[in-house]
Write a protein that holds these residues in place. Structure first.
Motif, short mmCIF file in Angstrom:
data_model
loop_
_atom_site.label_atom_id
_atom_site.label_comp_id
_atom_site.label_asym_id
_atom_site.label_seq_id
_atom_site.Cartn_x
_atom_site.Cartn_y
_atom_site.Cartn_z
N PHE A 1 -8.45 -4.41 -3.72
CA PHE A 1 -7.72 -3.90 -2.56
C PHE A 1 -7.79 -4.99 -1.49
O PHE A 1 -8.79 -5.11 -0.77
CB PHE A 1 -8.33 -2.59 -2.07
CG PHE A 1 -8.27 -1.49 -3.09
CD1 PHE A 1 -7.10 -0.75 -3.26
CD2 PHE A 1 -9.36 -1.21 -3.90
CE1 PHE A 1 -7.03 0.26 -4.20
CE2 PHE A 1 -9.30 -0.19 -4.84
CZ PHE A 1 -8.13 0.54 -5.00
N TYR B 1 0.82 -1.21 0.00
CA TYR B 1 0.00 0.00 0.00
C TYR B 1 0.85 1.26 0.00
O TYR B 1 0.38 2.35 -0.35
CB TYR B 1 -0.93 0.01 1.22
CG TYR B 1 -2.23 -0.72 0.96
CD1 TYR B 1 -3.29 -0.10 0.32
CD2 TYR B 1 -2.38 -2.05 1.34
CE1 TYR B 1 -4.49 -0.76 0.08
CE2 TYR B 1 -3.57 -2.74 1.12
CZ TYR B 1 -4.62 -2.09 0.48
OH TYR B 1 -5.80 -2.74 0.23
N ILE C 1 -5.76 -2.04 -11.57
CA ILE C 1 -6.00 -2.48 -10.19
C ILE C 1 -7.17 -3.45 -10.18
O ILE C 1 -8.27 -3.12 -10.62
CB ILE C 1 -6.29 -1.28 -9.27
CG1 ILE C 1 -5.06 -0.36 -9.22
CG2 ILE C 1 -6.66 -1.75 -7.87
CD1 ILE C 1 -5.29 0.90 -8.39
N SER D 1 -2.32 -5.92 0.50
CA SER D 1 -1.71 -5.53 -0.78
C SER D 1 -2.75 -4.93 -1.71
O SER D 1 -3.97 -5.15 -1.56
CB SER D 1 -1.05 -6.73 -1.45
OG SER D 1 -2.05 -7.68 -1.82
N ILE D 2 -2.26 -4.20 -2.68
CA ILE D 2 -3.08 -3.75 -3.81
C ILE D 2 -2.79 -4.72 -4.95
O ILE D 2 -1.65 -4.82 -5.40
CB ILE D 2 -2.72 -2.31 -4.23
CG1 ILE D 2 -2.93 -1.34 -3.07
CG2 ILE D 2 -3.55 -1.89 -5.43
CD1 ILE D 2 -2.48 0.09 -3.37
#
Length: 280
Positions: free
Chosen positions: A225, A191, A222, A229-230
């Motif tokens: 979330f 993040y 992306i 972690s992303i």
């Protein structure tokens, strides 16, 4: 002894007379039937070739073209045989009835085989896929190498040949990705990292591989979330016969590129807090 010789001579004479009578009475019919049969064979062969050329001219599938040409030829030969039998005064009705009964019995016994042929005929007519396409049916995937009336052959990246009866294809959900197959993967970043930088790094890594299809450009973004972690997902298309090979190379390249860019790939962590037991 003389009586036996006499009997044999009489038998031979009777047979000779029967042969002579037959040729006297049916000589023209025999000759006519032979001529009609020979002409019929020539006509059947010519029309069969004409049907094959006509199908090829209209870009009809090769298997279907051969099937149509053979069927036309057999139908003409069958009609010629009926005409030839009629020349001798032979009724074809009993033969037709017998053939019908035999066909019914054979059809019941071989209905599974015939259903494969019927399904193959449907595949060739509707063309949901062609040789060279990548298809997935009931979790079975491969490149189509040959389409026959009874079955379809698929090839995998490992060189395996999968034979699927056509009756298990028609009526099922078919995924056709043509010559390529999509690869879907994701990687988690911290993040504290900049996702835009990570996305750009992954795009640059993918751009190094010429095997990736340019008709459908790679997609990077992306995905979710997560707790720690992303998740950055990336999708791209590769030739089916090199699916796993390219996927493994791309994953390694993405990992090295993220390390070089000092983008952390976190791993799940758990904090455990211990409390002292209350004093007695």
């Amino acid at each position: 002894m003389e009586q036996e010789i006499q009997n044999e001579l009489e038998t031979i004479t009777r047979l000779t007379n029967m042969v002579i009578d037959f040729f006297v009475n049916y000589s023209f019919q025999v000759i006519g039937a032979i001529i009609i049969f020979l002409i019929g064979l020539i006509v059947a062969r010519s029309i069969g070739k004409f049907a094959l050329k006509l199908c090829e001219k209209n870009s009809v599938d090769v298997t279907l073209s051969l099937f149509i040409a053979s069927t036309v030829k057999l139908l003409i030969v069958a009609m010629v045989l009926v005409i030839c039998l009629g020349k001798f005064g032979i009724s074809v009705a009993p033969f037709v009835a017998a053939i019908g009964a035999v066909s019914l019995s054979a059809g019941l016994a071989l209905q599974g085989v015939f259903s494969n042929y019927g399904a193959g005929f449907t595949i060739i007519l509707t063309r949901p896929f062609v040789v060279g396409n990548t298809i997935t049916i009931n979790d079975i995937s491969g490149v189509v190498t040959e389409i026959k009336l009874a079955h379809t052959l698929l090839a995998t990246e490992d060189g395996e040949i999968i034979t699927i009866p056509n009756k298990h294809i028609v009526g099922e959900v078919i995924t056709n990705s043509f010559a390529n197959k999509v690869v879907e993967a994701s990687v988690g970043i911290s993040y504290s990292a900049d996702p835009e930088v990570a996305i750009q790094v992954i795009k640059q890594s993918l751009a190094q591989f010429d095997e990736l299809s340019q008709e459908s450009p790679p997609q990077v973004g992306i995905e979710a979330f997560a707790d720690s972690s992303i998740n950055i997902a990336y999708r791209y298309w590769v030739p089916t016969d090199r699916y796993f090979e390219v996927q493994y190379q791309v994953n390694l390249a993405v990992f090295k590129a993220l390390q070089t860019a000092d983008i952390e790939i976190p791993f799940p962590q758990r904090e455990v807090t211990l409390k002292n037991a209350a004093a007695e």
